[in-house]
Design an enzyme around this catalytic site. Structure first.
Site, PDB file in Angstrom:
ATOM      1  N   TYR A   1       0.836  -1.206   0.000  1.00  0.00           N
ATOM      2  CA  TYR A   1       0.000   0.000   0.000  1.00  0.00           C
ATOM      3  C   TYR A   1       0.870   1.256   0.000  1.00  0.00           C
ATOM      4  O   TYR A   1       0.585   2.228  -0.712  1.00  0.00           O
ATOM      5  CB  TYR A   1      -0.916  -0.032   1.220  1.00  0.00           C
ATOM      6  CG  TYR A   1      -1.898   1.105   1.311  1.00  0.00           C
ATOM      7  CD1 TYR A   1      -2.953   1.204   0.413  1.00  0.00           C
ATOM      8  CD2 TYR A   1      -1.793   2.063   2.323  1.00  0.00           C
ATOM      9  CE1 TYR A   1      -3.875   2.244   0.511  1.00  0.00           C
ATOM     10  CE2 TYR A   1      -2.705   3.097   2.420  1.00  0.00           C
ATOM     11  CZ  TYR A   1      -3.749   3.190   1.521  1.00  0.00           C
ATOM     12  OH  TYR A   1      -4.654   4.212   1.611  1.00  0.00           O
TER      13      TYR A   1
ATOM     14  N   LYS B   1       0.793   4.256  -2.858  1.00  0.00           N
ATOM     15  CA  LYS B   1       0.535   5.664  -2.561  1.00  0.00           C
ATOM     16  C   LYS B   1       1.700   6.548  -2.991  1.00  0.00           C
ATOM     17  O   LYS B   1       1.496   7.672  -3.474  1.00  0.00           O
ATOM     18  CB  LYS B   1       0.236   5.850  -1.065  1.00  0.00           C
ATOM     19  CG  LYS B   1      -1.120   5.315  -0.633  1.00  0.00           C
ATOM     20  CD  LYS B   1      -2.255   5.999  -1.386  1.00  0.00           C
ATOM     21  CE  LYS B   1      -3.621   5.530  -0.923  1.00  0.00           C
ATOM     22  NZ  LYS B   1      -4.728   6.094  -1.725  1.00  0.00           N
TER      23      LYS B   1
END
Length: 338
Positions: A158, A162
């Protein structure tokens, strides 16, 4: 003028069946906007439509699509325009994650998180721009995170996604400015938010996953998304004092922050309760196909309902806009222009 008119608009939101996407749908609906809501889970999506309609949306369209499929996203964009007219605002929020040490995440899982959480933003932004650029109008809002600047343990996939969104969005912003386009893109860096992701994200942690406190309600995040859509001239927005503190600390002393997160990051992301083995997750298939999870996670008793930092930032932004507008008007009057 960088800011858009706030009359009724056509707004597309990905990841709209839960969390920040769901709360953003309600926030836009309360203004009377018309919405196209994109998600995979039919039950959650249908519930989001009903909630948006109750909030006052002029019209709501539900579109089932996986943002990891570029053709499906483009088809969703076309359906949105066919049913609502030209897209004024596109909000990217859909994502997937795996809570686990890097060495315990399989290549297939890493690829899937990247396809949804990074490439999903890329594909959706491309679909939006295909329609916005010929009209020379529109706003793309990327829902980001403090993790876009500061990776944290147990969320390597993740964190990577991002960071990647941050990079491609900065490059795109430069290209739009270079071309003189009136299409705008902006990013909203979020704090820890009380969403269902901590119940439906894939996890190999011994305890149940939780957001790193302090935790904010998704409505706080949604207010920031709406504000960014109204004021896309700023390159990005930071929501929550914790986001500001994290990003400043990472800029000034990233090595110290590495060591701090190494000491605290594991415990801070687990709530002290054993995780039930075999709990369904949404990495490959939606878990809200049969059940609606709503916008909120299980942290209502600990989540903050407002951000003083965000309110102050928005107030300062509004004051700056007013001064800029007044200065421009005085200049036009001075030189005989109206």
């Amino acid at each position: 003028m960088d800011d858009v008119e706030t009359a009724r608009r056509s707004v597309v939101i990905t990841g709209a069946s839960g969390g920040i996407g769901r709360a953003s749908a309600v926030a836009f609906a309360a203004r009377g906007d018309q919405l196209a809501l994109i998600a995979r889970g039919s039950s959650g999506l249908d519930a989001a439509v009903r909630e948006a309609e109750r909030a006052g949306a002029a019209k709501v369209v539900a579109i089932e699509a996986d943002v990891a499929d570029a053709q499906a996203v483009d088809a969703a964009a076309q359906q949105a325009e066919d049913e609502l007219g030209p897209i004024d605002v596109w909000v990217n929020d859909a994502f997937a994650t795996v809570f686990a040490p890097f060495t315990e995440i399989t290549p297939e899982e890493f690829r899937r998180v990247t396809e949804v959480s990074y490439l999903g933003y890329v594909y959706a932004t491309q679909a939006a721009l295909r329609r916005m650029l010929p009209r020379d109008a529109g706003v793309v809002v990327q829902v980001g995170s403090a993790i876009a600047y500061r990776g944290i343990p147990l969320q390597s996939a993740y964190s990577g996604a991002k960071h990647a969104i941050q990079g491609f969005n900065e490059a795109l912003r430069c290209e739009l400015l270079a071309s003189g386009s009136h299409v705008r893109t902006t990013m909203v860096q979020m704090p820890a938010v009380n969403t269902p992701q901590f119940d439906w994200g894939r996890s190999r942690l011994p305890e149940r996953a939780q957001p790193v406190p302090p935790i904010y309600q998704p409505e706080v995040a949604a207010q920031a998304v709406v504000y960014a859509a109204d004021h896309p001239g700023r390159r990005e927005y930071w929501v929550g004092a914790s986001t500001v503190g994290t990003l400043v600390a990472n800029a000034l002393a990233p090595g110290l922050l590495d060591r701090y997160l190494a000491r605290t990051g594991y415990d801070a992301q687990q709530d002290g309760h054993r995780r039930r083995p075999g709990t369904p997750d949404n990495l490959d298939e939606p878990v809200d196909a049969e059940r609606d999870f709503g916008a909120h996670g299980r942290f209502d008793d600990r989540a903050r309902e407002r951000s003083l930092q965000q309110q102050a930032a928005h107030a300062l932004g509004s004051l700056t806009d007013a001064v800029r507008h007044t200065t421009g008007r005085l200049a036009r009057l001075r030189y005989g222009k109206r």
